[in-house]
Write a protein that holds these residues in place. Structure first.
Motif, PDB file in Angstrom:
ATOM      1  N   ALA A  23       0.830  -1.215   0.000  1.00 44.56           N
ATOM      2  CA  ALA A  23       0.000   0.000   0.000  1.00 44.56           C
ATOM      3  C   ALA A  23       0.860   1.259   0.000  1.00 44.56           C
ATOM      4  CB  ALA A  23      -0.934  -0.014   1.208  1.00 44.56           C
ATOM      5  N   MET A  24       2.001   1.234   0.695  1.00 40.38           N
ATOM      6  CA  MET A  24       2.906   2.390   0.674  1.00 40.38           C
ATOM      7  C   MET A  24       3.442   2.643  -0.731  1.00 40.38           C
ATOM      8  SD  MET A  24       5.085   1.815   4.207  1.00 40.38           S
ATOM      9  CE  MET A  24       6.224   3.183   3.925  1.00 40.38           C
ATOM     10  N   ALA A  25       3.731   1.580  -1.466  1.00 40.74           N
ATOM     11  CA  ALA A  25       4.217   1.738  -2.832  1.00 40.74           C
ATOM     12  C   ALA A  25       3.179   2.440  -3.707  1.00 40.74           C
ATOM     13  CB  ALA A  25       4.568   0.366  -3.413  1.00 40.74           C
ATOM     14  N   LEU A  26       1.920   2.003  -3.595  1.00 37.14           N
ATOM     15  CA  LEU A  26       0.859   2.567  -4.434  1.00 37.14           C
ATOM     16  C   LEU A  26       0.546   4.014  -4.064  1.00 37.14           C
ATOM     17  CD1 LEU A  26      -1.525  -0.539  -4.532  1.00 37.14           C
ATOM     18  CD2 LEU A  26       0.093   0.223  -6.293  1.00 37.14           C
ATOM     19  N   THR A  27       0.394   4.295  -2.772  1.00 39.92           N
ATOM     20  CA  THR A  27       0.032   5.659  -2.349  1.00 39.92           C
ATOM     21  C   THR A  27       1.210   6.617  -2.519  1.00 39.92           C
ATOM     22  OG1 THR A  27       0.553   5.058  -0.049  1.00 39.92           O
ATOM     23  CG2 THR A  27      -1.747   4.901  -0.736  1.00 39.92           C
ATOM     24  N   GLY A  28       2.449   6.103  -2.393  1.00 43.65           N
ATOM     25  CA  GLY A  28       3.611   6.947  -2.638  1.00 43.65           C
ATOM     26  C   GLY A  28       3.696   7.397  -4.080  1.00 43.65           C
ATOM     27  N   MET A  29       3.406   6.490  -4.994  1.00 49.83           N
ATOM     28  CA  MET A  29       3.370   6.855  -6.407  1.00 49.83           C
ATOM     29  C   MET A  29       2.308   7.931  -6.675  1.00 49.83           C
ATOM     30  SD  MET A  29       5.560   5.365  -8.465  1.00 49.83           S
ATOM     31  CE  MET A  29       4.713   5.329 -10.055  1.00 49.83           C
ATOM     32  N   ALA A  30       1.165   7.775  -6.019  1.00 51.86           N
ATOM     33  CA  ALA A  30       0.092   8.761  -6.190  1.00 51.86           C
ATOM     34  C   ALA A  30       0.533  10.132  -5.694  1.00 51.86           C
ATOM     35  CB  ALA A  30      -1.163   8.292  -5.451  1.00 51.86           C
ATOM     36  N   TYR A  31       1.231  10.182  -4.529  1.00 43.73           N
ATOM     37  CA  TYR A  31       1.691  11.465  -3.981  1.00 43.73           C
ATOM     38  C   TYR A  31       2.736  12.111  -4.896  1.00 43.73           C
ATOM     39  CZ  TYR A  31       3.388  14.913  -0.613  1.00 43.73           C
ATOM     40  OH  TYR A  31       3.734  16.099   0.017  1.00 43.73           O
ATOM     41  N   GLY A  32       3.657  11.310  -5.391  1.00 43.58           N
ATOM     42  CA  GLY A  32       4.706  11.859  -6.238  1.00 43.58           C
ATOM     43  C   GLY A  32       4.184  12.466  -7.520  1.00 43.58           C
ATOM     44  N   ASN A  33       3.039  11.963  -7.997  1.00 48.64           N
ATOM     45  CA  ASN A  33       2.462  12.469  -9.251  1.00 48.64           C
ATOM     46  C   ASN A  33       1.296  13.416  -9.047  1.00 48.64           C
ATOM     47  OD1 ASN A  33       3.821  10.874 -11.640  1.00 48.64           O
ATOM     48  ND2 ASN A  33       3.522   9.380 -10.000  1.00 48.64           N
ATOM     49  N   ALA A  34       0.941  13.701  -7.775  1.00 53.63           N
ATOM     50  CA  ALA A  34      -0.206  14.571  -7.482  1.00 53.63           C
ATOM     51  C   ALA A  34       0.132  16.024  -7.797  1.00 53.63           C
ATOM     52  CB  ALA A  34      -0.609  14.426  -6.020  1.00 53.63           C
ATOM     53  N   THR A  35      -0.853  16.740  -8.354  1.00 53.83           N
ATOM     54  CA  THR A  35      -0.645  18.155  -8.688  1.00 53.83           C
ATOM     55  C   THR A  35      -1.718  19.063  -8.101  1.00 53.83           C
ATOM     56  OG1 THR A  35      -1.827  17.808 -10.776  1.00 53.83           O
ATOM     57  CG2 THR A  35       0.581  17.645 -10.827  1.00 53.83           C
ATOM     58  N   THR A  36      -2.858  18.519  -7.718  1.00 53.82           N
ATOM     59  CA  THR A  36      -3.928  19.332  -7.140  1.00 53.82           C
ATOM     60  C   THR A  36      -3.909  19.226  -5.620  1.00 53.82           C
ATOM     61  OG1 THR A  36      -5.578  17.558  -7.153  1.00 53.82           O
ATOM     62  CG2 THR A  36      -5.345  18.879  -9.168  1.00 53.82           C
ATOM     63  N   THR A  37      -4.526  20.204  -4.969  1.00 54.17           N
ATOM     64  CA  THR A  37      -4.569  20.224  -3.507  1.00 54.17           C
ATOM     65  C   THR A  37      -5.217  18.963  -2.959  1.00 54.17           C
ATOM     66  OG1 THR A  37      -4.665  22.642  -3.436  1.00 54.17           O
ATOM     67  CG2 THR A  37      -5.466  21.442  -1.491  1.00 54.17           C
ATOM     68  N   ALA A  38      -6.363  18.592  -3.523  1.00 50.41           N
ATOM     69  CA  ALA A  38      -7.089  17.413  -3.036  1.00 50.41           C
ATOM     70  C   ALA A  38      -6.252  16.148  -3.201  1.00 50.41           C
ATOM     71  CB  ALA A  38      -8.416  17.271  -3.770  1.00 50.41           C
ATOM     72  N   ALA A  39      -5.602  15.995  -4.357  1.00 43.90           N
ATOM     73  CA  ALA A  39      -4.799  14.801  -4.614  1.00 43.90           C
ATOM     74  C   ALA A  39      -3.598  14.724  -3.680  1.00 43.90           C
ATOM     75  CB  ALA A  39      -4.340  14.783  -6.066  1.00 43.90           C
ATOM     76  N   ILE A  40      -2.982  15.873  -3.416  1.00 43.83           N
ATOM     77  CA  ILE A  40      -1.821  15.909  -2.519  1.00 43.83           C
ATOM     78  C   ILE A  40      -2.213  15.493  -1.107  1.00 43.83           C
ATOM     79  CG2 ILE A  40      -0.188  17.455  -1.360  1.00 43.83           C
ATOM     80  CD1 ILE A  40      -0.104  19.040  -4.039  1.00 43.83           C
ATOM     81  N   ILE A  41      -3.296  16.077  -0.598  1.00 37.06           N
ATOM     82  CA  ILE A  41      -3.722  15.796   0.778  1.00 37.06           C
ATOM     83  C   ILE A  41      -4.194  14.354   0.921  1.00 37.06           C
ATOM     84  CG2 ILE A  41      -5.453  16.342   2.537  1.00 37.06           C
ATOM     85  CD1 ILE A  41      -5.277  19.258   1.664  1.00 37.06           C
ATOM     86  N   ILE A  42      -5.004  13.876  -0.033  1.00 39.48           N
ATOM     87  CA  ILE A  42      -5.565  12.516   0.075  1.00 39.48           C
ATOM     88  C   ILE A  42      -4.459  11.470  -0.049  1.00 39.48           C
ATOM     89  CG2 ILE A  42      -7.051  10.815  -1.037  1.00 39.48           C
ATOM     90  CD1 ILE A  42      -8.928  13.164  -1.773  1.00 39.48           C
TER      91      ILE A  42
END
Length: 480
Positions: A343-362
């Protein structure tokens, strides 16, 4: 060689294992949690203040890496030295040393006139921090009943990880301000030092570990503390069995194990796997906390907005720790670790590619939540691997690898961030986390078993303890 104190044919260790969870156990767990709170506070402090310290002292790449790494290099030394000391002089004595070093050095950080003074005192504070978690893990492993060990150790870490959003909140409110004419970041170091002093006073009421006392032949002291726990249990409705057979532990002399036993059977595989765990886990766990604000700054966000987003993300740490309470005694620890790393691998990838406020926080919130499930499971799994005589030594030596790994991380993650961006950093994190998940599939099973039974699969335990330990569908301790 001394023999364990026996009551009704049981050693002190077996008497501890048959007890239910009492209010006295809970009190000792709460005191341990208080100390760990301020350790977690300190470990996350540099990451929160990274951008502020960079501006305050006009730091460049190498200097910033040294500031971030200094406490973890000190923690490596502390984990090795104080971990071994705790197996020789006792858990309680080691606690007091760790807190003394940490509180004095952290207070000095608040008055640091330049970056090199800050690096020095962060290093000294790290020595105290390095000994804290191994000793805490060992004490909880020594004293908590097998069927509640995972749950209440997880509760202790849950309370401690409330420090993470506290760090984020203080950073959001104090950074950039000058209360009483003193820079806000200096107040944050002062808060950590004050907390360590309060913890020092609270921990004066802790007893020594009776399991450790028994292991070094101090049977009368071990018996007295165990009898205190038994009396507390009886006051809360527990009735000891009328008769119980003599256990193997009670009929054999206490054995003192050398450090080299960590590399002999049945511990060789465990030592290798735990080394892998503590080398790889910090790449994601502390990589996120140290680089989260820098990653957002690289994407163009301001220091203020980055700290705000990070504060919301940090809420995931105590919530993830609470989630671990719910699952820790229901499933095998090694499978919890595997799931959390994935789960850390998947959510870490999401954080690294996030560009919007909602995506960054979630994505940040989800990452920190599953990261703390992993962290709690890792600590509990570690304390279950070795016998009492070398438990803190083993935990200290192995956990020291996490400090080295954390100290090294800024030296390759920051250049990677500067050259290729946040997405590249968290892609690397994802690969490392998946490698850790695969490695943990080879671990031993521990959930619900006595720490003595896990350490020695041939140990015989009383029927009452055995019945509780086999309530879950587990196989023998050494079965992968």
């Amino acid at each position: 060689m001394d023999y364990p104190q026996q009551v009704g044919g049981l050693s002190v260790a077996a008497r501890l294992d048959r007890l239910p969870m009492t209010s006295l156990h809970k009190r000792f767990t709460a005191i341990m949690a208080l100390g760990t709170f301020f350790e977690i506070y300190e470990l996350f402090l540099s990451g929160v203040l990274a951008t502020t310290l960079k501006k305050t002292f006009t730091l460049h790449g190498l200097e910033l890496s040294l500031v971030l790494a200094s406490a973890f290099v000190g923690a490596f030394i502390g984990a090795v030295v104080i971990g071994r000391m705790a197996d020789r002089v006792g858990r309680r004595s080691a606690y007091m040393l760790t807190l003394s070093l940490y509180s004095a050095a952290t207070l000095a950080c608040a008055f640091a006139p330049n970056v090199w003074t800050l690096v020095l005192f962060r290093f000294i504070a790290g020595i105290g921090l390095g000994g804290e978690l191994p000793v805490t893990d060992s004490f909880l492993g020594d004293i908590l009943p097998p069927e509640r060990r995972g749950r209440y150790a997880a509760w202790a870490f849950t309370a401690a990880y409330l420090a993470v959003p506290v760090v984020g909140y203080l950073g959001m409110t104090l950074v950039g301000t000058t209360p009483l004419g003193i820079a806000g970041w200096r107040w944050m170091f002062g808060f950590g030092a004050l907390g360590a002093v309060l913890t020092f006073l609270a921990r004066r009421g802790l007893p020594e570990s009776p399991r450790w006392l028994e292991s070094v032949g101090r049977s009368k002291e071990a018996d007295a503390i165990t009898a205190r726990l038994e009396a507390a249990a009886q006051q809360e409705g527990w009735t000891p069995p009328a008769s119980e057979p003599v256990t193997a532990a009670a009929s054999a002399p206490v054995q003192k194990l050398p450090i080299t036993s960590l590399f002999r059977e049945p511990f060789t595989r465990r030592t290798i796997l735990m080394a892998i765990l503590w080398v790889l886990a910090p790449v994601g766990y502390y990589g996120f906390s140290s680089l989260a604000t820098l990653a957002l700054a690289a994407k163009g966000f301001t220091v203020s907005s980055s700290l705000t987003y990070l504060t919301f993300s940090f809420i995931g740490y105590p919530l993830g720790s609470f989630l671990s309470v719910l699952v820790m005694d229901k499933y095998e620890r090694k499978w919890i670790l595997c799931a959390a790393f994935t789960a850390m691998a998947l959510t870490g990838m999401a954080y690294g590619n996030a560009t919007t406020t909602a995506a960054i926080i979630i994505s940040g919130f989800c990452f920190t939540m599953v990261a703390n499930v992993m962290s709690n499971a890792g600590h509990i799994y570690q304390l279950e691997q070795y016998p009492t005589g070398v438990r803190t030594t083993a935990t200290g030596w192995l956990y020291s690898l996490s400090r080295l790994s954390t100290a090294a991380a800024p030296f390759y993650l920051i250049p990677l961030l500067d050259s290729y961006g946040a997405a590249a950093v968290f892609t690397l994190v994802a690969v490392v986390m998946l490698a850790a998940a695969f490695a943990m599939t080879f671990g031993v099973k521990t959930t619900g078993l006595s720490v003595d039974a896990i350490a020695d699969p041939n140990t015989q335990i009383s029927p009452e303890v055995s019945a509780r330990s086999t309530a879950l569908p587990l196989s023998t301790p050494e079965t992968p």
